[in-house]
Design a protein around this motif. Structure first.
Motif, PDB file in Angstrom:
ATOM      1  N   ARG A  10     -31.999  36.515  17.146  1.00  0.00           N
ATOM      2  CA  ARG A  10     -32.214  37.961  17.191  1.00  0.00           C
ATOM      3  C   ARG A  10     -31.662  38.559  18.477  1.00  0.00           C
ATOM      4  O   ARG A  10     -31.017  39.616  18.465  1.00  0.00           O
ATOM      5  CB  ARG A  10     -33.706  38.278  17.057  1.00  0.00           C
ATOM      6  CG  ARG A  10     -34.252  38.068  15.667  1.00  0.00           C
ATOM      7  CD  ARG A  10     -35.706  38.474  15.581  1.00  0.00           C
ATOM      8  NE  ARG A  10     -36.229  38.255  14.237  1.00  0.00           N
ATOM      9  CZ  ARG A  10     -37.487  38.462  13.872  1.00  0.00           C
ATOM     10  NH1 ARG A  10     -38.361  38.914  14.777  1.00  0.00           N
ATOM     11  NH2 ARG A  10     -37.877  38.245  12.632  1.00  0.00           N
ATOM     12  N   GLU A 153     -33.039  38.525  11.387  1.00  0.00           N
ATOM     13  CA  GLU A 153     -34.138  39.487  11.295  1.00  0.00           C
ATOM     14  C   GLU A 153     -35.232  39.051  10.326  1.00  0.00           C
ATOM     15  O   GLU A 153     -36.401  39.355  10.534  1.00  0.00           O
ATOM     16  CB  GLU A 153     -33.599  40.857  10.904  1.00  0.00           C
ATOM     17  CG  GLU A 153     -32.658  41.478  11.933  1.00  0.00           C
ATOM     18  CD  GLU A 153     -33.294  41.653  13.295  1.00  0.00           C
ATOM     19  OE1 GLU A 153     -34.528  41.865  13.369  1.00  0.00           O
ATOM     20  OE2 GLU A 153     -32.560  41.556  14.304  1.00  0.00           O
ATOM     21  N   ASN A 193     -37.377  48.411  11.387  1.00  0.00           N
ATOM     22  CA  ASN A 193     -36.421  47.476  11.976  1.00  0.00           C
ATOM     23  C   ASN A 193     -35.023  48.070  11.843  1.00  0.00           C
ATOM     24  O   ASN A 193     -34.371  47.931  10.817  1.00  0.00           O
ATOM     25  CB  ASN A 193     -36.510  46.121  11.268  1.00  0.00           C
ATOM     26  CG  ASN A 193     -35.678  45.058  11.958  1.00  0.00           C
ATOM     27  OD1 ASN A 193     -34.594  45.320  12.441  1.00  0.00           O
ATOM     28  ND2 ASN A 193     -36.192  43.836  11.991  1.00  0.00           N
TER      29      ASN A 193
END
Length: 293
Positions: A10, A153, A193
């Motif tokens: 990430r 993610e 997100n």
């Protein structure tokens, strides 16, 4: 909290996304500087950072002002555009523009180098997820970069999501119609997100351009006239996540229904649409079945 390998991924993919966005903004600043000098290179060249564009920009910065010489630097498919390039390169590019354009190009090159280093590191960190990476790239619109972000993610492990619906809800791609006691509440998607949302948007936009060959492309063009382009894109994002969940859960490749899925699913509706289009053009149509050979 996700495991350490996922956290590393990430960090890397998010930083690469940020640098890529900054690179795009720097190219836009460069284009603005050229326009200020009356140079319309971007109106002729699809990518001013390509081989031909970079050669012309370097020559301009070094002091070359003969537009025919500059246009003659065009390569390959740009060669037929030389007459148009002569017009586009005619402006008042001066020392001030050369100074700023040089700084823009240096910044772009620095960002390109950093993005390359990040991509190489991401490939190393992605080795434990190589199977998931290969599977996701079979989805229309999903390239390697997008697949890497999707894995980073979501973690690449669908065990944390009971169903595909749970994954889509977690990702914020489940817009709905909410009504209680006669009052309507917002059914707009939420953006928890932004990294995942940006990757899904990129994939959905790419898939929407495959109308004739894939189911997602056909689905987009079926929904867009009725829901609008933005909601149709969200629907494709939902479809991509649904496919992702099933693929990673069952360890299978993407099985596309085909660009002609809706025509085969409801042939009468397809024929009515064709008839309406023909009538609008002043024609009548008749459908006769094709005899089997």
């Amino acid at each position: 909290m996700p495991p350490e390998p996922v956290r590393h991924l990430r960090d890397l993919t998010r930083y690469r996304t940020s640098l890529t966005a900054e690179q795009t903004r720097e190219v836009q600043r460069l284009e603005k500087e050229l326009e200020d000098a009356g140079i319309k290179l971007s109106s002729v060249a699809t990518d001013i950072m390509g081989v031909s564009g970079r050669a012309m920009l370097a020559a301009l910065i070094e002091g070359e002002r003969d537009v025919h010489t500059l246009a003659g630097m065009a390569k390959a498919r740009m060669r037929p555009k030389i007459p148009t390039l002569v017009e586009a390169l005619t402006g008042n590019f001066g020392e001030h523009h050369a100074f700023l354009c040089r700084l823009h190009l240096e910044r772009i090159d620095h960002l390109t180098e950093a993005i390359g280093e990040l991509s190489a590191r991401i490939e190393e960190e992605m080795l434990p997820f190589s199977r998931q990476l290969d599977l996701l790239q079979t989805i229309p619109g999903v390239g390697q970069g997008v697949a890497e972000v999707l894995i980073a993610e979501t973690g690449g492990d669908m065990a944390r999501f009971a169903t595909a619906g749970h994954l889509a809800s977690w990702a914020g791609v489940c817009p709905g119609h909410h009504e209680s006691a006669g009052k309507h509440k917002s059914g707009r998607r939420h953006h928890d997100n932004r990294w995942l949302g940006a990757a899904l948007g990129t994939a959905a936009m790419a898939a929407s351009r495959t109308r004739e060959t894939t189911y997602p492309g056909a689905r987009y063009h079926r929904l867009a006239p009725r829901l609008g382009k933005k909601k149709a894109i969200v629907a494709l994002e939902h479809s991509i996540l649904t496919a992702l969940w099933h693929m990673l859960t069952d360890d299978v490749t993407y099985q596309d229904l085909g660009g002609d899925y809706y025509a085969k699913y409801d042939p009468e509706r397809a024929m009515r649409r064709i008839t309406r289009q023909a009538n609008a053009l002043g024609f009548t149509v008749r459908f006769d079945p094709i005899e089997a050979v």
